[in-house]
Design an enzyme around this catalytic site. Structure first.
Site, short mmCIF file in Angstrom:
data_model
loop_
_atom_site.label_atom_id
_atom_site.label_comp_id
_atom_site.label_asym_id
_atom_site.label_seq_id
_atom_site.Cartn_x
_atom_site.Cartn_y
_atom_site.Cartn_z
N ILE A 5 -9.76 9.27 -2.59
CA ILE A 5 -9.96 8.82 -1.21
C ILE A 5 -9.39 9.89 -0.29
O ILE A 5 -8.30 10.41 -0.52
CB ILE A 5 -9.26 7.46 -0.96
CG1 ILE A 5 -9.74 6.40 -1.97
CG2 ILE A 5 -9.49 7.00 0.48
CD1 ILE A 5 -11.20 6.04 -1.92
N LYS A 28 1.16 3.19 -11.36
CA LYS A 28 -0.02 2.45 -10.89
C LYS A 28 -0.54 1.50 -11.97
O LYS A 28 -1.10 0.44 -11.65
CB LYS A 28 -1.10 3.41 -10.40
CG LYS A 28 -0.70 4.12 -9.10
CD LYS A 28 -0.36 3.13 -7.99
CE LYS A 28 -0.04 3.80 -6.67
NZ LYS A 28 0.08 2.84 -5.55
N ASN A 48 0.82 -1.21 0.00
CA ASN A 48 0.00 0.00 0.00
C ASN A 48 0.86 1.26 0.00
O ASN A 48 0.50 2.25 0.61
CB ASN A 48 -0.93 -0.01 1.22
CG ASN A 48 -1.94 1.12 1.17
OD1 ASN A 48 -2.49 1.42 0.13
ND2 ASN A 48 -2.17 1.75 2.30
N SER A 56 -4.53 2.04 -8.68
CA SER A 56 -5.31 3.27 -8.68
C SER A 56 -6.22 3.28 -9.88
O SER A 56 -5.90 2.70 -10.93
CB SER A 56 -4.38 4.49 -8.76
OG SER A 56 -5.13 5.69 -8.95
N TYR A 58 2.72 8.98 -11.80
CA TYR A 58 1.77 8.24 -10.96
C TYR A 58 0.95 7.26 -11.81
O TYR A 58 0.82 6.08 -11.48
CB TYR A 58 0.85 9.21 -10.23
CG TYR A 58 -0.06 8.54 -9.23
CD1 TYR A 58 0.41 8.13 -8.00
CD2 TYR A 58 -1.40 8.34 -9.53
CE1 TYR A 58 -0.43 7.51 -7.08
CE2 TYR A 58 -2.25 7.73 -8.62
CZ TYR A 58 -1.76 7.31 -7.39
OH TYR A 58 -2.60 6.70 -6.50
#
Length: 166
Positions: A103, A74, A5, A57, A70
Site C-alpha cells: 500500500i 503481523k 492500525n 498484513s 514484521y
C-alpha cells in the site's frame, strides 16, 4: 469501534536483527493492540456489542523473506484477531483484520527508497497493475466496522490486488 492500525517494519533476517528491533516490533505491532483492546472491551460489553478492526498484513499470512520481525508480529495480529473473535462473539463484539499487501504509504516509500527501487517497480509486481492506496484500505476498515458487516467476525480480509508476496 476500535481500529488498531499501528505498525513498524524492522527489516532483516533473524541474525541481522538486534534484540531492540525485535522488542520494538512487538511493542508497537502487538502489545499496543493488546492494551487498547483490553481497555475497550469492557465498554463494548457494557454497550451490548461493538467492532474491532486490526491491521495485520499479507506478510503475516505469507511471510516475505528477510522481514522476520514484521512477519511474526503481523501473524500474531492475525491470530490475536481470531482468538478475540472467538472469545467475544457471544457478547456481539465483531473482531476482524485487514491484511494489506503493498500500500502506498510513507513506510512503504521509505523501504522502496532504501532498496533502490521505485513505486513503478512495485506496481509491476501486482496483477491488478498497481499497488494499493490508503483510502482503499480505509474503505475496507469502514465496511468491517459498519452494520453492513454484521455477520463478519474472525475474518482476515486480504486486500492485495491479487499480489502474491514478492
Amino acid at each position: 469501534m476500535l481500529c488498531n492500525n499501528a505498525g513498524i517494519n524492522r527489516r532483516g533476517n533473524l541474525l541481522a536483527l538486534t534484540p531492540e528491533d525485535w522488542r520494538l516490533s512487538f511493542a508497537i505491532n502487538v502489545d499496543a493492540m493488546f492494551h487498547l483492546c483490553q481497555a475497550a472491551l469492557p465498554h463494548m460489553i457494557a454497550a451490548g456489542g461493538g467492532a474491532i478492526v486490526n491491521t495485520a498484513s499479507q506478510w503475516g499470512l505469507y511471510p516475505a523473506p528477510n522481514h522476520i520481525a514484521y512477519n511474526v508480529t503481523k501473524a500474531a495480529v492475525a491470530s490475536f484477531t481470531q482468538n478475540l473473535a472467538r472469545d467475544y462473539a457471544p457478547q456481539k463484539i465483531r473482531v476482524n483484520a485487514v491484511c494489506p499487501g503493498e500500500i502506498h504509504t510513507p513506510m512503504l516509500e521509505a523501504g522502496v527508497k532504501r532498496a533502490g527501487r521505485t513505486i513503478a517497480d512495485l506496481d509491476r509486481l501486482v496483477p491488478f497493475g498497481r499497488i494499493g492506496k490508503p483510502e482503499e484500505v480505509a474503505a475496507l476498515v469502514a465496511f468491517l466496522a459498519s452494520d453492513e458487516a454484521a455477520f463478519m467476525c474472525g475474518s482476515l480480509v486480504e486486500i492485495t490486488g491479487a499480489q502474491a508476496v514478492a
